[in-house]
Design a protein around this motif. Structure first.
Motif, PDB file in Angstrom:
ATOM      1  N   ARG A 177       0.833  -1.209   0.000  1.00 23.08           N
ATOM      2  CA  ARG A 177       0.000   0.000   0.000  1.00 23.08           C
ATOM      3  C   ARG A 177       0.869   1.261   0.000  1.00 23.08           C
ATOM      4  O   ARG A 177       0.550   2.251  -0.652  1.00 23.08           O
ATOM      5  CB  ARG A 177      -0.960  -0.009   1.192  1.00 23.08           C
TER       6      ARG A 177
ATOM      7  N   GLU B 289       2.136   1.818  -3.418  1.00 26.69           N
ATOM      8  CA  GLU B 289       1.011   2.330  -4.216  1.00 26.69           C
ATOM      9  C   GLU B 289       0.835   3.823  -3.951  1.00 26.69           C
ATOM     10  O   GLU B 289       0.691   4.619  -4.885  1.00 26.69           O
ATOM     11  CB  GLU B 289      -0.266   1.571  -3.859  1.00 26.69           C
TER      12      GLU B 289
ATOM     13  N   LEU C 221       3.036   1.606  -7.773  1.00 19.51           N
ATOM     14  CA  LEU C 221       2.091   0.568  -8.186  1.00 19.51           C
ATOM     15  C   LEU C 221       0.764   1.236  -8.503  1.00 19.51           C
ATOM     16  O   LEU C 221       0.405   2.226  -7.865  1.00 19.51           O
ATOM     17  CB  LEU C 221       1.890  -0.460  -7.064  1.00 19.51           C
ATOM     18  N   GLU C 222       0.064   0.686  -9.473  1.00 20.00           N
ATOM     19  CA  GLU C 222      -1.219   1.265  -9.892  1.00 20.00           C
ATOM     20  C   GLU C 222      -2.260   0.170 -10.056  1.00 20.00           C
ATOM     21  O   GLU C 222      -2.647  -0.168 -11.178  1.00 20.00           O
ATOM     22  CB  GLU C 222      -1.045   2.032 -11.207  1.00 20.00           C
ATOM     23  N   PRO C 223      -2.729  -0.397  -8.938  1.00 19.80           N
ATOM     24  CA  PRO C 223      -3.701  -1.486  -9.061  1.00 19.80           C
ATOM     25  C   PRO C 223      -5.052  -0.975  -9.545  1.00 19.80           C
ATOM     26  O   PRO C 223      -5.395   0.197  -9.360  1.00 19.80           O
ATOM     27  CB  PRO C 223      -3.805  -2.021  -7.634  1.00 19.80           C
TER      28      PRO C 223
ATOM     29  N   ARG D 285      -8.345  -4.135  -4.218  1.00 21.36           N
ATOM     30  CA  ARG D 285      -7.267  -3.819  -5.154  1.00 21.36           C
ATOM     31  C   ARG D 285      -7.014  -5.063  -6.004  1.00 21.36           C
ATOM     32  O   ARG D 285      -6.848  -6.152  -5.474  1.00 21.36           O
ATOM     33  CB  ARG D 285      -5.989  -3.460  -4.392  1.00 21.36           C
TER      34      ARG D 285
ATOM     35  N   TYR E 153      -4.268  -6.396  -8.626  1.00 22.61           N
ATOM     36  CA  TYR E 153      -2.933  -6.149  -9.163  1.00 22.61           C
ATOM     37  C   TYR E 153      -2.720  -7.019 -10.398  1.00 22.61           C
ATOM     38  O   TYR E 153      -3.062  -8.186 -10.410  1.00 22.61           O
ATOM     39  CB  TYR E 153      -1.867  -6.463  -8.114  1.00 22.61           C
TER      40      TYR E 153
ATOM     41  N   ASP F 282       1.980  -4.629 -12.251  1.00 15.79           N
ATOM     42  CA  ASP F 282       2.220  -4.272 -10.852  1.00 15.79           C
ATOM     43  C   ASP F 282       3.213  -5.231 -10.199  1.00 15.79           C
ATOM     44  O   ASP F 282       4.064  -4.822  -9.407  1.00 15.79           O
ATOM     45  CB  ASP F 282       0.905  -4.274 -10.062  1.00 15.79           C
TER      46      ASP F 282
END
Length: 149
Positions: A39, A42, A47-49, A56, A58, A62
């Protein structure tokens, strides 16, 4: 509990590897980190889930980003440096070349910094050796002086 591992539908077999998805728990277990770490990355934009409600999702992208982030951290890269390399790759048509060139620049900087640290450590070791020798000589002189006195 929004981040608890929940089953995520798998992509069909055809091309499944490129569409594989992961829960936060699965990624955490895969890379031996905590969900909190994921987290955090992110939040830092690494990271861009995908979001489905509170869940979330992934993707392989990711997973690769997390792998690169953790490797970068082990090598001493700052989060800003890791983000820069990832963004170069994501947003530039010549991302591979630009990313590799920037990576080489960062590696050269890290190597130079480590060489300087090694030299600083060598100097400090010599100073410690010198102080230790003087202390031992002074202690021996005191011991001899007390033995005579």
């Amino acid at each position: 509990m929004p981040d608890a591992p929940q089953p995520v539908a798998e992509a069909p077999q055809e091309g499944a590897r490129s569409r594989r998805t992961y829960t936060i728990g699965e990624l955490a277990k895969l890379f031996e980190v905590t969900p909190r770490t994921i987290r955090f990355y992110e939040q830092e934009g690494l990271l861009e889930p995908e979001r489905r409600g509170q869940t979330r999702i992934y993707h392989d992208k990711d997973r690769v980003r997390l792998k690169l982030t953790l490797r970068g951290k082990r090598l001493g890269f700052s989060l800003a440096e890791i983000r820069e390399v990832i963004q170069l790759y994501d947003h530039a048509p010549d991302g591979d070349e630009r990313q590799l060139r920037r990576m080489l620049d960062i590696l050269a900087d890290k190597r130079a910094a480590m060489q300087q640290q090694l030299e600083d450590i060598r100097i400090l070791q010599h100073e410690l050796d010198d102080v230790e020798s003087r202390c031992q000589a002074s202690l021996q002189a005191l011991t001899r002086q007390r033995a005579k006195g």
